[in-house]
Design a protein around this motif. Structure first.
Motif, PDB file in Angstrom:
ATOM      1  N   UNK A  71       7.763   6.175 -14.238  1.00 20.36           N
ATOM      2  CA  UNK A  71       7.633   5.663 -12.871  1.00 20.36           C
ATOM      3  C   UNK A  71       7.068   6.792 -12.005  1.00 20.36           C
ATOM      4  N   UNK A  72       5.878   6.553 -11.433  1.00 22.51           N
ATOM      5  CA  UNK A  72       5.222   7.621 -10.670  1.00 22.51           C
ATOM      6  C   UNK A  72       5.516   7.526  -9.179  1.00 22.51           C
ATOM      7  N   UNK A  73       5.830   6.338  -8.693  1.00 18.44           N
ATOM      8  CA  UNK A  73       6.148   6.170  -7.269  1.00 18.44           C
ATOM      9  C   UNK A  73       7.253   5.131  -7.158  1.00 18.44           C
ATOM     10  N   UNK A  74       8.476   5.604  -6.920  1.00 15.24           N
ATOM     11  CA  UNK A  74       9.613   4.690  -6.875  1.00 15.24           C
ATOM     12  C   UNK A  74       9.500   3.718  -5.707  1.00 15.24           C
ATOM     13  N   UNK A  75       8.987   4.195  -4.588  1.00 17.00           N
ATOM     14  CA  UNK A  75       8.910   3.326  -3.407  1.00 17.00           C
ATOM     15  C   UNK A  75       7.881   2.221  -3.621  1.00 17.00           C
ATOM     16  N   UNK A  76       6.740   2.579  -4.203  1.00 11.98           N
ATOM     17  CA  UNK A  76       5.702   1.571  -4.462  1.00 11.98           C
ATOM     18  C   UNK A  76       5.959   0.816  -5.752  1.00 11.98           C
ATOM     19  N   UNK A  77       6.804   1.377  -6.621  1.00 16.61           N
ATOM     20  CA  UNK A  77       7.114   0.725  -7.879  1.00 16.61           C
ATOM     21  C   UNK A  77       5.976   0.769  -8.876  1.00 16.61           C
ATOM     22  N   UNK A  78       5.203   1.865  -8.885  1.00 14.51           N
ATOM     23  CA  UNK A  78       4.070   1.992  -9.801  1.00 14.51           C
ATOM     24  C   UNK A  78       4.443   2.866 -11.002  1.00 14.51           C
TER      25      UNK A  78
END
Length: 475
Positions: free
Chosen positions: A88-95
């Motif tokens: 998971x590279x961006x938890x906020x964006x979910x990417x």
């Protein structure tokens, strides 16, 4: 299971073969497929799970259909994340992006592949210790939160129970008197965790606990099979009908396999050994001693069963010149410490594998006070006719040494009892002379003979001789 005493040695398959097995397990192969399928548009929630609207797409990518397809896809994705195949590279964006370990499955060494599989195994074991969905739904309050107090679920206790079951399965698989690679009945495995060893007849309450444990294990082994740790035949569904219902098939109460059968796979044996070692257990494998000295071989294999000791010795000898190996073995067999008698027994067994090429080395120790008796026995078994006759002192010393070795290897076994009975019968004055033998184990051997001999009079003679031996050596 104590982490201070070594477990029985296991025979592991080659790592290249195990890595191929790992790659072909349903769960890891699905996890790898999803890791490759994931792209810039893949979205996960705060816990790293695929968002619900993408589960159908993930299931399609895996070629899964049916009502359980989304659940299988979700499970494979969780394993992909936990095993490092997806990051998971961006938890906020979910990417997400491909994890560093994904490349190891195609470009790594067998050990690298197995490391990824072990990470996946840990994730599945953690999942197996969690209550099932039905129990979670029943424990959910009006606000949609799980009331864990209603579950009667202790995460640590549940994980310890599953670890204990798998530990027992490992022991049964590794033990020479166990089923080996054969399956173990689920009731026996559950009972090994529930019924105390000193309970002759289990109570109804204990039997009910065993039944409950079987049902828990049935669910857990169904979850563990896709990661390749076990091969499992589930409990027959006909056994789970409610008391008032008609069974869906004819029942055969004598068929124990209907109650579930489980066995460790070669991959499972590898995985559990790795986990046991990580937990601090001494979990040897056949071949561990092949590149070590003769002293490590004789001491290390002392506690092995006969078949494992033979296999270990054969691997050790395969790497060495026969004569040099014989000389090294004989040098390592010397000593007056408590482990020396069993070292000499293992040495004699190893020399029998070397064969006649060991003869020059054996003849060199004919006059050695600790090895001369062994040398004479070995040469006689080889068929040599010029073996010098042993002195009476040497005969008694060798007898005590042999009994001490057997006692260390087998304990108070039936075979040792038969040996003791035969010895006392053949030599009427044995105990009158044996207590004088200048061997560190004389008193212990005589005490053991007193325990093992069924004739009370002879047993008493042995105990008296043991007392004299201890007095002679100030013990």
């Amino acid at each position: 299971m104590s982490d201070s005493s070594p477990l029985p040695p296991v025979r592991l398959h080659p790592e290249a073969e195990l890595a191929r097995d790992a790659l072909s397990t349903p769960l890891l192969s699905r996890a790898a497929l999803l890791a490759r399928w994931a792209g810039p548009g893949t979205r996960v929630d705060a816990g790293g799970a695929l968002v619900e609207e993408q589960l159908a797409e993930a299931a399609e990518a895996l070629g899964l259909t049916g009502e359980d397809a989304a659940a299988y896809a979700s499970e494979a994705w969780r394993v992909a994340v936990d095993a490092g195949l997806v990051e998971v590279v961006d938890e906020e964006a979910g990417t997400v992006t491909a994890g560093e370990d994904l490349a190891l499955l195609t470009g790594g060494a067998p050990h690298d592949v197995l490391a990824v599989w072990l990470a996946a195994l840990e994730a599945v074991l953690a999942e197996a210790a969690v209550p099932d969905l039905e129990d979670l739904m029943e424990a959910m309050d009006e606000g949609g939160q799980v009331d864990f107090s209603k579950l009667d679920w202790n995460p640590e206790a549940e994980a310890e129970f599953l670890d204990g079951v798998l530990g027992n399965l490992y022991l049964l698989t590794a033990s020479e008197d166990g089923p080996g690679e054969g399956p173990v009945p689920l009731p026996a495995l559950a009972a090994s965790m529930i019924i105390p060893g000193d309970m002759d007849e289990p109570t109804n309450d204990v039997l009910e606990q065993v039944s409950d444990a079987m049902m828990r294990l049935d669910d857990q082994f169904r979850l563990l099979e896709p990661i390749g740790i076990v091969a499992y035949r589930p409990v027959d569904e006909a056994l789970m009908t409610d008391p008032g219902e008609e069974p869906t098939a004819s029942l055969d109460d004598t068929d124990v396999s209907r109650y579930g059968m489980v066995r460790l796979t070669p991959l499972g044996l590898y995985g559990l050994r790795a986990r046991l070692q990580e937990a601090g257990f001494d979990a040897p494998a056949v071949g561990d001693l092949a590149d070590k000295g003769a002293d490590a071989l004789l001491d290390g294999s002392a506690g092995y069963g006969s078949r494992a000791a033979l296999a270990e010795t054969e691997l050790w000898l395969a790497r060495r010149d026969p004569l040099a190996a014989a000389q090294e073995l004989l040098a390592a067999a010397r000593g007056s410490d408590p482990g020396a008698p069993l070292r000499r027994l293992r040495c004699q067994q190893a020399l029998s594998l070397v064969g006649e090429q060991a003869e020059p080395a054996v003849r060199e120790v004919l006059d050695d006070p600790e090895l001369g008796g062994l040398a004479r026995v070995w040469l006689s078994e080889l068929g040599a006719t010029d073996v010098p006759a042993p002195s009476e002192d040497l005969v008694f010393w060798l007898t005590v040494d042999t009994l001490a070795a057997q006692l260390a290897a087998e304990g108070n076994s039936e075979e040792l009892q038969a040996l003791v009975e035969g010895l006392a019968q053949q030599h009427g004055g044995f105990f009158a002379a044996a207590w004088r033998v200048d061997h560190p184990a004389t008193a212990d051997v005589l005490e053991a003979m007193g325990r093992l001999h069924p004739d009370k009079r002879i047993a008493k003679e042995a105990r008296k001789a043991a007392f004299k031996a201890r007095s002679q050596h100030g013990g």
